[in-house]
Structures are given as C-alpha cells and as structure tokens.
Design an enzyme around this catalytic site. Sequence first.
Site, PDB file in Angstrom:
ATOM      1  CB  CYS A   2       3.571   5.311   7.496  1.00 17.48           C
ATOM      2  SG  CYS A   2       3.871   3.857   6.465  1.00 17.48           S
ATOM      3  CG  LEU A  51       1.269   9.059  13.458  1.00 14.19           C
ATOM      4  CD1 LEU A  51       0.734  10.485  13.375  1.00 14.19           C
ATOM      5  CD2 LEU A  51       0.173   8.128  13.966  1.00 14.19           C
ATOM      6  CB  ILE A  53       5.390   6.527  16.844  1.00 15.93           C
ATOM      7  CG1 ILE A  53       4.028   6.795  16.200  1.00 15.93           C
ATOM      8  CG2 ILE A  53       5.229   6.040  18.284  1.00 15.93           C
ATOM      9  CD1 ILE A  53       3.148   7.768  16.923  1.00 15.93           C
ATOM     10  CD  GLU A  81       5.140   2.387  16.188  1.00 14.92           C
ATOM     11  OE1 GLU A  81       6.363   2.126  16.260  1.00 14.92           O
ATOM     12  OE2 GLU A  81       4.700   3.487  15.794  1.00 14.92           O
ATOM     13  CB  SER A 370      -7.390  -0.149  23.272  1.00 15.34           C
ATOM     14  OG  SER A 370      -8.772  -0.331  23.459  1.00 15.34           O
TER      15      SER A 370
END
Length: 640
Positions: A2, A51, A53, A81, A370
């Site tokens: 977030c 957001l 997840i 996270e 990534s």
Amino acid sequence: MCGLLGILSANGNAADYVPALQRALPCLHHRGPDEAGTWQDGDLAFGFNRLAIIDIAHSHQPLRWGPEGEPERYAMTFNGEIYNYIELREELTALGYAFETEGDGEPIMVGFHHWGADVVNHLRGMFAIAIWDTVDRSLFLARDQFGIKPLFYATTGVGTVFSSEKKAILEMAEELNLDLSLDRRAIEHYVDLQYVPEPETLHTGIRRLESGCTATIIPGGELVEKRYFTPRFPVKSVPKGREQDLFDRIARVLEDSVEKHMRADVTVGSFLSGGIDSTAIATLAKRHNPNLLTFTTGFEREGYSEVDVAAESAAAIGVEHIVKIVSPEEYANAIPKIMWYLDDPVADPSLVPLYFVAAEARKHVKVVLSGEGADELFGGYTIYREPLSLAPFEKIPTPLRRGLGRLSRVLPEGMKGKSLLERGSMTMEERYYGNARSFNFEQMQRVIPWARREWDHREVTAPIYAQSRDMDPVARMQHLDLFTWMRGDILVKADKINMANSLELRVPFLDKEVFKVAETIPYDLKIANGTTKYALRKAMEQIVPPHVLHRKKLGFPVPMRHWLAGDELFGWAQDTINESQTDEIFNKKAVLEMLNEHRAGVSDHSRRLWTVLAFMVWHGIFVENRIDPQIEQRDYPVEL
C-alpha cells in the site's frame, strides 16, 4: 502492499488533519488503487491506499489487533510483503496467539506485541511499517533491512508526518508549517552521486528513515531512530576442495527465496533481461508457475537492447515472453511524469524504459520478480575487479603515488594510461564512491559555482568506509554500494517506477537468508577466472541457460549519448535548460556549452547532462509549478 500516510499530532488533535490527509491521499493512489481511507485516534491519524495482493477479501488497512483483554490495542498500516508470514503465524499460534485474517500483516502486529521492536529481526520480506499502540500512546516505525520500501517523515511544531512518498507530505505543507526550502548540501550530493543519499531529500524539512532502522516517537516528542541491521562481509575462506558446498548452498537458498517470493493470491510474473540475475530468478520461478509470463524492454537502436538475448532465454526456459520497445519520442514525453513519481530526481536513464515495461507487465500481472541486489551481494560489478589491476600501486610509497596522480592530470584526455595513473594514485576511499562517477569537483564547479569541496561524496562515504576497515577490497566496495548506490538508485527506481504502475516488484536476491550465505563468499570466489559473481555463476550452472551463464555484464544500455547529440533529444535538452528557472543553482550558460560540446563530439557529457536535465525537470514540477507531469489516476482490476 500500500501507500501509507499518517500524522502523529503534538497536541492531541490529529482529527483536525484528516481533511489534509484526504487531500494528500490521491498522491499515493498509484501505490494502492484497490482501497483507500483514513482512520484516527486522537493523537494519530492514518491514511492509506491498498494494493491487495494477499488475503484480498480481508486484511483491510489499518489492520487492528489486540491480545485478550485489550481488543484492537494496535493499529497498523504497512507497505510491503512478509514472505515468511505462514511460518510466523505457526510460531505465534504455538505460543498461544489467535489470528483473525489470513494475510501477512497480522503476524507483524502479533509479533510486535510478543517481541517488541525486535519483531523486525523475525521478518523476511520488504516493508515500511507504522504501528500505533493505543495503550502506550506511542508510534513505531520500521524499514526493511535493505531499504526496498521507502518511508519519509517530517517533524514540525504541529507533529510528525510520515509517508511512503514525499509528495504526499508536500501536499500537507501548509497545515504542517513545513520548511520547503531546498537543501543545498543535498543538491551537491545529488550532482556528485546522481541520486540523493539517505537520509537526505532535496527538501530541508523532509528526511527518510534509513534502511535497516526502526524509530519510536510519542506525541510531542522527538523521533528516536535505531539501527537493527548492518550488512557486513567478514573475511572468509573456503577449504580447498569444498567450494562446491558453497555453490550448493547458494543454489538452495535462492530456490527457497524464489519459492517464498511467489506467495500471492494474484498472478506473479518476472522481468527478464539478457543477464544471469533475472534469468536465474525467472528460471526458478518457472518451477512454481508453469505458466509464468516474462517481460523485457529495449530500443530500436542496434547495440542498445537485450531483447534478442532475453527472448532466447525465455525460449530456453519455456516461458511466454512479452517485449516493449521504447522510441525516443516516448522516452522524452515520459520524463516529467517519471520525475513526479520519483519524488527526488535519480539521474539513471534506465528509469524510463523500466516505466514502460512495468506498464506493459501490469496489463497481465500484479506482481513481478526481478534480479536487483545480485551484483551487490555476490560481487557483480566489473569495477569490483579494479583492486586487482591497481594492486601494484599499493606497493609504491605514498609520496610517489601522489606524484603519479599529478602527472596524470597533465596528460592529454583520452591518452592511454591516464585513467590508470589517476586512479592508482588514490586510496579506495578517494577513488570509489559507487557506480555513479559523472562529475569530478572541477567539473561540478563549472555547472554549480557555489559547490563546496567539504560537501563532496566523501562526506557521504567516509562514515560507511569507516565501518569496513576489516573487510577485503571487494567487500568494502560491496558494503559501500549497499548503503549508497543500491538504496539511492537501484531500489528507488525499483519501488517508485513499478509502483507508478500499481505493480509490485519483488527482489528475491535481497532476502535476509540469501544474504546470510552471500556474506560467507570469500574474495577469490567473487572475481575468479577473470569474471564477476563467480560463485553465483557456479551455483547456477545447472539452472541458467548456457548462453547467459558467462555473458559479460552490460547493465541496462540506453542510447543517451547518441540521443543528446542527435535530433532525438538535443532540442528537448536545449529547451529544458533555457526554460528552467534554476539560475540560482546552475550556471546555465556552462550547461548549454556542455550540450553543444557534446553535440560537436568534443567530449561525452551525456551522464553529466542527464544529471542536470533530470534535476531541471524535477525543479520545474515541484518548485516552479511550471511543468505539468500529466498524471492520471488509473484503476486496475483488484485481482489479476
């Protein structure tokens, strides 16, 4: 994941600032378009954009939890996270605690109640955390070990405001009586380093909580910061014949890290370039998602694209691959928007293509993996081999070495051996300050005449070097980069540019368990056999396609030198300089001279010019209010 925003009032009137929070929250919409809101409790008010997840239907922010007899004692907003949340939940459940959600946030609060501030040492992930204790009336702030997630703050007589992005604090400047003057020391550091080093920002009144740090504050009190994690690379050795044991440990811990980083209730993809780092991550991720999508970007200009190698890698590991080609016109048009998202300028041309590939990825997935951090942890930059080439100079008496340095200054530019003599005459502390080396002090004074030598890069790097005196030369460079280049450039663009597209970027190399193995790699197994990341390459021999395994590191090539000299960006650069209202900061005549010298081929000023141009665009947005970044609030599906 977030965007968090909050204010701890000095006078118990946080409710009075809720309208300001509500006005500022749209600045963070891109970080969390799924939910938004505010919450207050007398001394403190939270604002948040989520957001979703993990545990999408629940785990709404701010999260509330309390032990038996003190229901909802704690309130928390957090950005990031926690990848070991399942294991943490099991551990805390065994200790008698109960949970109401299936998300990764609640274990943080339960852990905070049980372990206090030491909870951060139990977390495996990326995070910026704000926990309000409604009983003790105290606020706890924390950032992850490496600084993957940002946290800005400002303290005035009104109180302390904190946020995932600086622009939200700027939006509340009037209510906060915030000092909006520019920090000249930070400007010089930016020009010197190509980024603003932590804990500075370009605004005098706003700072950043540093990576690996926590902070506590009570209403009306001062923010007390404490470092809980300092990455170190102690001198190590591996017994002859036992090297494979180390390589196997690297492979196992990376496999485990990628598996943990794949935890999500939404689709996870992966960025894929032509190098070993992203290819290793994508290959391991494919084991956990047979339908993995990978994404890459490049340019039409020959020699400035890894698209073909990435496509070959995608075919070798059996994943669907999506490519975004960026034109010079797209590049130039996106620059103001990107500078707005960044908060402070970062003079890294690769930011722009990253923005476009992130936008493309967000059409298909909500999370990507990534390869950031591999170079810093495993010794991947070519410059890390420099101590080998300069070793003979270490045997020369200091006065003679200084004489060679004076000799190098009178040799013609471009003469073979000039750079070697110059760098060989200096100590590591003098010559190495990360991967950004665009201006020396004389060049800097040409464009910012008020520059002060005591403010140069050594002011930033000296305290970091002081911590690494007992490390080997490569480890010292790695240690410096972890505190400078990585968190000032690499992780800023990883967070800000992907979150600009409401895309969560996860970096499995920057995992505390991976670091525990990486810190044990000896000097000779980082740069052995004329290469870099030797131990990582050996660990990946049975995982990464052969065409990538020993490929020379390219970084992310951007044709900036050609575009600034040609019709693609020369006119844009000229207009940017002429229109910029930065005469009190830059000698604009000197900057225009540099641009013309670059166009004429007299000297390659591309990196120096880009550093100045990026600042001028930033200044036009945040100081002059002259440039419209044309930001649109985009909404995405909650699940993807």
